[in-house]
Structure formats: C-alpha cells, structure tokens
Design a protein around this motif. Structure first.
Motif, mmCIF file in Angstrom:
data_model
loop_
_atom_site.group_PDB
_atom_site.id
_atom_site.type_symbol
_atom_site.label_atom_id
_atom_site.label_comp_id
_atom_site.label_asym_id
_atom_site.label_seq_id
_atom_site.Cartn_x
_atom_site.Cartn_y
_atom_site.Cartn_z
ATOM 1 N N GLY A 1 0.812 -1.210 0.000
ATOM 2 C CA GLY A 1 0.000 0.000 0.000
ATOM 3 C C GLY A 1 0.849 1.265 0.000
ATOM 4 O O GLY A 1 1.981 1.275 0.498
ATOM 5 N N ASP A 2 0.320 2.316 -0.541
ATOM 6 C CA ASP A 2 1.027 3.599 -0.643
ATOM 7 C C ASP A 2 0.696 4.461 0.569
ATOM 8 O O ASP A 2 -0.419 4.975 0.693
ATOM 9 C CB ASP A 2 0.618 4.309 -1.932
ATOM 10 N N VAL A 3 1.666 4.625 1.468
ATOM 11 C CA VAL A 3 1.414 5.389 2.695
ATOM 12 C C VAL A 3 1.259 6.890 2.433
ATOM 13 O O VAL A 3 0.889 7.632 3.341
ATOM 14 C CB VAL A 3 2.530 5.159 3.742
ATOM 15 N N ARG A 4 1.529 7.346 1.207
ATOM 16 C CA ARG A 4 1.361 8.766 0.914
ATOM 17 C C ARG A 4 -0.094 9.198 1.056
ATOM 18 O O ARG A 4 -0.376 10.378 1.270
ATOM 19 C CB ARG A 4 1.864 9.079 -0.493
ATOM 20 N N SER A 5 -1.008 8.247 0.974
ATOM 21 C CA SER A 5 -2.425 8.581 1.101
ATOM 22 C C SER A 5 -2.822 8.898 2.543
ATOM 23 O O SER A 5 -3.915 9.387 2.797
ATOM 24 C CB SER A 5 -3.284 7.418 0.575
ATOM 25 N N ILE A 6 -1.929 8.616 3.488
ATOM 26 C CA ILE A 6 -2.195 8.928 4.897
ATOM 27 C C ILE A 6 -1.063 9.799 5.439
ATOM 28 O O ILE A 6 -0.580 9.593 6.552
ATOM 29 C CB ILE A 6 -2.347 7.639 5.725
ATOM 30 N N ARG A 7 -0.633 10.779 4.667
ATOM 31 C CA ARG A 7 0.583 11.532 4.959
ATOM 32 C C ARG A 7 0.562 12.174 6.351
ATOM 33 O O ARG A 7 1.534 12.097 7.094
ATOM 34 C CB ARG A 7 0.795 12.607 3.895
ATOM 35 N N MET A 8 -0.534 12.830 6.725
ATOM 36 C CA MET A 8 -0.561 13.506 8.014
ATOM 37 C C MET A 8 -0.511 12.504 9.163
ATOM 38 O O MET A 8 0.247 12.672 10.129
ATOM 39 C CB MET A 8 -1.803 14.391 8.132
ATOM 40 N N ILE A 9 -1.303 11.445 9.084
ATOM 41 C CA ILE A 9 -1.295 10.410 10.120
ATOM 42 C C ILE A 9 0.064 9.725 10.159
ATOM 43 O O ILE A 9 0.596 9.417 11.233
ATOM 44 C CB ILE A 9 -2.407 9.379 9.870
ATOM 45 N N ASP A 10 0.645 9.522 8.999
ATOM 46 C CA ASP A 10 1.970 8.906 8.926
ATOM 47 C C ASP A 10 3.000 9.759 9.660
ATOM 48 O O ASP A 10 3.838 9.234 10.405
ATOM 49 C CB ASP A 10 2.370 8.729 7.460
ATOM 50 N N TYR A 11 2.925 11.067 9.497
ATOM 51 C CA TYR A 11 3.851 11.956 10.195
ATOM 52 C C TYR A 11 3.653 11.857 11.706
ATOM 53 O O TYR A 11 4.621 11.817 12.474
ATOM 54 C CB TYR A 11 3.651 13.406 9.741
ATOM 55 N N CYS A 12 2.406 11.828 12.131
ATOM 56 C CA CYS A 12 2.130 11.723 13.568
ATOM 57 C C CYS A 12 2.659 10.413 14.132
ATOM 58 O O CYS A 12 3.269 10.388 15.214
ATOM 59 C CB CYS A 12 0.629 11.836 13.819
#
Length: 266
Positions: free
Chosen positions: A152-163
């Motif tokens: 899966g492409d984590v770029r679609s959850i960029r803000m949550i990924d940063y957190c």
C-alpha cells in the motif's frame, strides 16, 4: 519513508504455545512480522496485549481452516485458540494496517472479524494457506495471494503517517500540541483524524508505544526495572507498575517468572 518502530511483541504466542517461530520482512520500508505456532492438545487461553497493530490470523486446522482480521486489544486479556492446531499469523505495522481495503480500524478494535466479512476479496486465503506445508511456504503463499495488502502507498495517509513517526521516535512522549505546531493542523483536527483512522486516541497510542518498548526491554532480559521505567518515560515506579499491569495482566516481576518453552517447532 522511515521504518515502523513499534515492535508488536506478543509474548503469549511465544511462551504459551509450542515452537513459536517468526520472521520479519520489509515491504516498501514497512516491516511485517510473520509468525507461526502450535497449540497443545487441550486447547488453551493465550494472553494478548495492546500493540497498536492488526494481525491477519490463519487457523490451519485441516478440517476447519479459517482466517480472521484481529484488531489491537486495549488491555491485556486471554483469548481461546483451537487445540492441537497450527496458527499462521501476519502482523502488519500501524501504517499498513491503515491501508487495509474498506476496513476502518475502529471497527476491529478488540474484536476478530472473519476475512469473508472484512476482506471479501481475499475470502479464500484461509483455506489456501491451511493447505500449504511449512512456515516459509505459507509466507510465500501469503505474498502471492495478498501482495496488494503489503504494498500500500502510505502517501495517502501523509498527516497520520507523520504523527505515527513522531510518536514512535519520541517513545510516546510527543504531545498533540507539538504535533499541531509541527503540522500546522489544529489539535482537534489531529485528534479527530487519528481516532477516525486508528480507532484509538493519540494519548492511548502513546501509552501503547511506551508499554511495548518497556515490554521489549523486559522480554530481552533487562536487569533493572528502574531503568526500564525511566527509559520508557514513566513518571515513577508506581506509574510504571500500574500501567504495565493494565496492559499485560502481569506486573513486570510476574512476567519475568512466567515459564518459557524451549521445544523446537513441530
């Protein structure tokens, strides 16, 4: 993209079954833990603890194979497993868990959902995995059948990924205010999006990170519980003991005394 840091330790699978084995493989920088174990002839309750991950669990019983999506628990508990049965599991990082198709994580918190109800595209996976022989063959079979889950492409959850990254790097000590300052979003927005995505609050996820780090230190044989508490970011020994028992059903001292099997995988 940085690697997921939460280890997802489940000592019950390793200590309360026969011949536990695991292997970690990275997909696009995200680790996935494959594991396998066998229950004893009587069947038993096995302890599970919060880890913030989602497990895809396959019961490889020849007569009644099944596959379940298992969300994280929020406190230590014991779950029943079939007797004399091999189980094969796939533990997804929090990031990959968020990318499971059409499956909001808040719907599987503390429950186990059949594949056919939650991941209908993969509903035949359980029967196929059960027919395969051996740990490595099951890993290859899962990769062949379910590669879209692993890539899966984590770029679609960029803000949550940063957190998630910030929370894990800080050992669960970063505050919502700090995340808001870093991202430019409001504290309320971050809290809402986090709970919508993972099904738990940022505060609870931070607590799980600290618990898992401390659990890892104890499982690896750390000699000083005082050091474990300090490194885990706990205020004092009392706070550490209370939090640890809530999440594991054992105090750190009790956990150390639990029997550990030494038999090879059968």
């Amino acid at each position: 993209m940085m690697e997921e840091l939460v280890s997802g330790i489940q000592y019950g699978f390793e200590w309360e079954t026969t011949g536990y084995i695991e292997r970690k493989i990275h997909y696009g920088g995200q680790p996935v833990i494959y594991y396998q174990f066998k229950t004893d002839a009587s069947g038993r309750m096995i302890h599970v603890v919060p880890d913030g991950c989602v497990d895809l669990l396959f019961c490889c019983h020849p007569g009644k194979p099944s596959a379940r999506v298992c969300g994280t628990v929020l406190q230590g508990k014991a779950l029943y497993f079939e007797s004399d049965t091999i189980y094969f599991g796939v533990r997804l990082s929090a990031r990959l868990s968020l990318l499971l198709p059409n499956l909001p994580l808040k719907e599987v918190i503390e429950i186990q959902v059949p594949f056919e109800d939650s991941l209908s595209k993969y509903k035949n996976t359980g029967a196929i995995i059960a027919e395969l022989q051996g740990f490595s063959e099951r890993i290859r079979g899962f990769e062949k059948l379910c590669m879209p889950i692993l890539s899966g492409d984590v770029r679609s959850i960029r803000m949550i990924d940063y957190c998630l990254t910030s929370m894990q790097r800080s050992n669960g000590s970063v505050t919502i205010r700090e995340l808001a300052e870093d991202t430019g979003y409001s504290e309320r927005y971050i809290r809402t999006k986090f709970e919508q995505s993972l099904g738990i609050s940022p505060k609870l996820y931070n607590r799980i990170i600290r618990f898992q780090r401390s659990l890892g230190s104890i499982v690896r044989g750390a000699s000083s519980l005082t050091d474990v508490a300090m490194e885990g970011g706990y205020f004092d020994q009392s706070h550490f003991m209370k939090e640890f028992k809530s999440f594991s059903q054992h105090t750190p001292i009790q956990l150390r005394k639990l029997p550990k099997p030494s038999s090879p995988f059968l």
